[in-house]
Design an enzyme around this catalytic site. Sequence first.
Site, PDB file in Angstrom:
ATOM      1  N   LEU A  72       0.819  -1.229   0.000  1.00 55.00           N
ATOM      2  CA  LEU A  72       0.000   0.000   0.000  1.00 55.00           C
ATOM      3  C   LEU A  72       0.846   1.269   0.000  1.00 55.00           C
ATOM      4  CD1 LEU A  72      -2.962  -1.001   2.362  1.00 55.00           C
ATOM      5  CD2 LEU A  72      -2.739  -1.299  -0.123  1.00 55.00           C
TER       6      LEU A  72
ATOM      7  N   ILE B 223       6.983  -7.606  -0.476  1.00 53.62           N
ATOM      8  CA  ILE B 223       7.532  -8.832  -1.054  1.00 53.62           C
ATOM      9  C   ILE B 223       8.981  -9.057  -0.646  1.00 53.62           C
ATOM     10  CG2 ILE B 223       5.941  -8.858  -3.013  1.00 53.62           C
ATOM     11  CD1 ILE B 223       8.237  -7.827  -4.777  1.00 53.62           C
TER      12      ILE B 223
ATOM     13  N   ASN C 208       8.634   0.003  -7.981  1.00 57.12           N
ATOM     14  CA  ASN C 208       8.642   1.461  -8.151  1.00 57.12           C
ATOM     15  C   ASN C 208       8.777   1.769  -9.633  1.00 57.12           C
ATOM     16  OD1 ASN C 208      10.475   1.380  -5.218  1.00 57.12           O
ATOM     17  ND2 ASN C 208       8.573   2.512  -5.337  1.00 57.12           N
TER      18      ASN C 208
ATOM     19  N   THR D 222       8.329  -3.308 -19.146  1.00 56.82           N
ATOM     20  CA  THR D 222       8.139  -1.943 -19.655  1.00 56.82           C
ATOM     21  C   THR D 222       8.881  -1.712 -20.961  1.00 56.82           C
ATOM     22  OG1 THR D 222       8.581   0.403 -19.159  1.00 56.82           O
ATOM     23  CG2 THR D 222      10.109  -1.189 -18.247  1.00 56.82           C
TER      24      THR D 222
ATOM     25  N   TYR E 141      15.088   3.020 -13.939  1.00 52.10           N
ATOM     26  CA  TYR E 141      13.855   2.247 -13.882  1.00 52.10           C
ATOM     27  C   TYR E 141      13.845   1.156 -14.956  1.00 52.10           C
ATOM     28  CZ  TYR E 141       9.007   1.125 -15.047  1.00 52.10           C
ATOM     29  OH  TYR E 141       7.853   0.458 -15.365  1.00 52.10           O
TER      30      TYR E 141
ATOM     31  N   ARG F  89      13.409  16.291 -19.580  1.00 56.35           N
ATOM     32  CA  ARG F  89      13.758  15.463 -18.431  1.00 56.35           C
ATOM     33  C   ARG F  89      14.820  14.446 -18.852  1.00 56.35           C
ATOM     34  NH1 ARG F  89       7.886  13.402 -16.561  1.00 56.35           N
ATOM     35  NH2 ARG F  89       8.029  12.653 -18.707  1.00 56.35           N
TER      36      ARG F  89
END
Length: 329
Positions: free
Chosen positions: A33, A51, A75, A116, A140, A281
């Site tokens: 959460l 996890i 994340n 991704t 990421y 960015r």
Amino acid sequence: MAVLVTGGAGYIGSHAVAALLEKGEEVVVVDNLYQGHREAVLGGKLYVGDIRDEAFLDGVFKENEIDGVIHFAANSLVGESMQNPGKYYHNNVYGTLCLLEAMKNADVKRIVFSSTAAAYGEPERVPIDEYDRTLPTNAYGETKLAMEKMIRWFDTAHGVKSVSLRYFNAAGAHDSGKIGEDHNPESHLIPLILQVALGQREAISVFGDDYPTEDGTCIRDYIHVGDLADAHVLALDRLRRGGESGVFNLGVGTGFSVKQVVETVRQVTGHPIPVQIQARRAGDPAVLIASSARARTELGWQPKREKLEQIVSSAWEWHRLHPNGYGKE
């Protein structure tokens, strides 16, 4: 037998949980959460925990008969990953290692992994094919690629079959209007623009208008979150039928620039949406568009909401009904 969904209280995970429940599946959700919401879990059994907590995770597997895992817990903020890569390696890569070890201990042999398009980095060609070079431009994407590779080695060593789904820009909300996108902080373009329409911010920031694209802004392949959820269910079905491990792109194969998305939101909401141009960015490729031919052929996946107007309209409906997110109306 149950399906374990890690990160199932998050944006995409909660839609996958809903899709599984609609199929009559027994669902077990694990979520700490941190970014997820209890209210987003429409059914099944929710365990609140991390996890990376090995004893907790082993307990979940012992208490439930799990025959497959859909793994979303991670994340996912590109900018934050560039500033704090250690956080991303610890949560994403180490967390996945803990999950795979727990699966091995419980003799669970199927995992669908939420990967991704950031695994590709700056593409050599468009649309991007699954066999194209993977050279992430941000931490990421690097962690997600490392997670894919680790899962493949668990297949080699322990027979854990997997499907990794590399998808592009998720957007939209559930047809019921019950679940949608509620991040804090919000980083995704469409909900940020909708915040302007709701009067929650004065303007939308566009990061860079000097990219080598037609209007100078980044181009992305937007995919409805419900279509993404359907693909995860189909991928699990493939593994249950004894299908081999594989990597599949998910996208509609059409790119829209940031300025085009802004204009579409203007049309859907009737709001003028002021724009402020900012510097680029770090880590943002100019164009990301998927070739999803393999997913359509081998998974039988067919997106139902391919038009940007459909995606934006469903997101707008969610945000109008939940202007301050879950449980905050």
